[in-house]
Design an enzyme around this catalytic site. Structure first.
Site, PDB file in Angstrom:
ATOM      1  N   HIS A 181       4.441  -3.221  -1.383  1.00 29.46           N
ATOM      2  CA  HIS A 181       4.514  -1.759  -1.482  1.00 29.46           C
ATOM      3  C   HIS A 181       4.823  -1.129  -0.122  1.00 29.46           C
ATOM      4  CE1 HIS A 181      -0.154  -1.198  -0.942  1.00 29.46           C
ATOM      5  NE2 HIS A 181       0.438  -0.980   0.213  1.00 29.46           N
ATOM      6  N   GLU A 208       4.126   1.327  -5.407  1.00 33.91           N
ATOM      7  CA  GLU A 208       3.761   0.001  -5.894  1.00 33.91           C
ATOM      8  C   GLU A 208       4.958  -0.644  -6.603  1.00 33.91           C
ATOM      9  OE1 GLU A 208       1.158  -1.183  -4.743  1.00 33.91           O
ATOM     10  OE2 GLU A 208      -0.719  -0.249  -5.377  1.00 33.91           O
TER      11      GLU A 208
HETATM   12  C1  F6R Z   1      -0.588   3.491   4.475  1.00 32.09           C
HETATM   13  C2  F6R Z   1       0.341   2.973   3.476  1.00 32.09           C
HETATM   14  C3  F6R Z   1       0.334   1.555   3.031  1.00 32.09           C
HETATM   15  C4  F6R Z   1      -0.061   0.543   4.105  1.00 32.09           C
HETATM   16  C5  F6R Z   1      -0.094  -0.850   3.533  1.00 32.09           C
HETATM   17  C6  F6R Z   1      -0.534  -1.873   4.570  1.00 32.09           C
HETATM   18  O1  F6R Z   1      -0.353   4.856   4.727  1.00 32.09           O
HETATM   19  O2  F6R Z   1       1.119   3.718   3.003  1.00 32.09           O
HETATM   20  O3  F6R Z   1       1.622   1.212   2.581  1.00 32.09           O
HETATM   21  O4  F6R Z   1       0.834   0.620   5.171  1.00 32.09           O
HETATM   22  O5  F6R Z   1      -0.962  -0.891   2.457  1.00 32.09           O
HETATM   23  O6  F6R Z   1      -1.852  -1.615   4.905  1.00 32.09           O
HETATM   24  P1  F6R Z   1      -2.519  -2.352   6.142  1.00 32.09           P
HETATM   25  O7  F6R Z   1      -1.743  -1.907   7.336  1.00 32.09           O
HETATM   26  O8  F6R Z   1      -3.920  -1.848   6.187  1.00 32.09           O
HETATM   27  O9  F6R Z   1      -2.385  -3.807   5.887  1.00 32.09           O
END
Ligand code: F6R
Length: 260
Positions: free
Chosen positions: A137, A142
């Site tokens: 995503h 998603e």
């Molecule tokens: C956050 C967002 C998500 C995250 C992704 C990765 O604003 O839109 O797409 O970038 O879920 O999350 P982390 O960096 O916590 O692994």
């Protein structure tokens, strides 16, 4: 698309932060922020540059990618609060110029349309930082998200809710089920997309996004359709990439005049 394999998480964050800071110094009036753990190193680098008087965010607008629906304003895990706590409160951002979709609005479709309008009025976003979900995503688009989608409500997958439970005392029941997110079309309107992925848990998603087919099933594969993308990974997140040697060669031989 430029693929940079950084030595480690710290180097990846510094590089991403430098790219964003360079855009701001070059006159960017709007920048795009993300939450989650991936961009934190980039924010740390920009905070350092601000503290060393190398960078100012005066008059700069910031647009977040997404927001949970149903969390009250000021909730520590609302993305509005998260970005204050992790970044904007440490630098000279005007809080009124930091924009998030309004996930607590009574009329969610109207809030989505408002957000699109605000971005359009203040855009284009010069540089957008991005993370990637383990399921590919981008923002909270998603798998199955339209490749041309605009800001709208999305239902989180069970995997994403489980991945994010760590921010909610590891209590899945506290993780909202719905979000407002910029669409893949909205994200694609930004002039430069900078995606960071760290760790083995992202390796499959990175390979699918960068070297797999463009498909709504891997929303981050939309990066392949964008004219200016930098993907920064650590060696673990690069594990399943096929053309690692070429990516390293291209980065090592990058012409000095090619700024970003
Ligand atoms: C956050 C967002 C998500 C995250 C992704 C990765 O604003 O839109 O797409 O970038 O879920 O999350 P982390 O960096 O916590 O692994």
């Amino acid at each position: 698309m430029e693929l940079v394999i950084a030595e480690n998480l710290v180097d990846a964050g510094v590089l991403a932060g430098q790219i964003m800071a360079d855009h701001v110094r070059a006159g960017a009036r709007s920048i795009g922020l993300a939450t989650g753990s991936s961009p934190l190193g980039a924010y740390r680098e920009m905070i350092r540059q601000y503290n060393d008087d190398e960078l100012s965010f005066e008059g700069v607008q910031a647009f977040l990618l997404d927001e949970y629906i149903g969390l009250p304003a000021g909730h520590p895990q609302s993305y509005r609060q998260f970005i204050r706590d992790e970044f904007v409160s440490y630098v000279n951002f005007d809080d009124a110029l930091v924009h998030t979709p309004d996930g607590s609005a009574a009329d969610i479709p109207a809030a989505a349309a408002d957000y699109e309008r605000t971005i359009a009025e203040n855009g284009p976003v010069a540089v957008q930082i991005l993370g990637i979900g383990a399921n590919g995503h981008l923002g909270f688009n998603e798998p199955g998200s339209s490749l041309r989608s605009r800001t709208r409500v999305k239902t989180l997958t069970p995997q994403t809710r489980e991945d994010n439970a760590r921010f909610f005392d590891n209590d899945l029941s506290k993780v909202p089920t719905h979000v407002l997110t910029q669409g893949l079309g909205t994200i694609s309107d930004a002039e430069h997309l900078v995606m960071i992925a760290i760790g083995m848990g992202k390796a499959e998603a990175v390979a699918a996004a960068v070297e797999g087919p463009v498909s709504a099933y891997c929303p981050a594969s939309i990066l392949q359709m964008h004219p200016h993308v930098t993907v920064i990974v650590d060696p673990s997140a690069a594990s399943y990439l096929k053309s690692v040697d070429y990516y390293r060669f291209a980065f090592e031989n990058k012409p000095a005049w090619q700024n970003f």
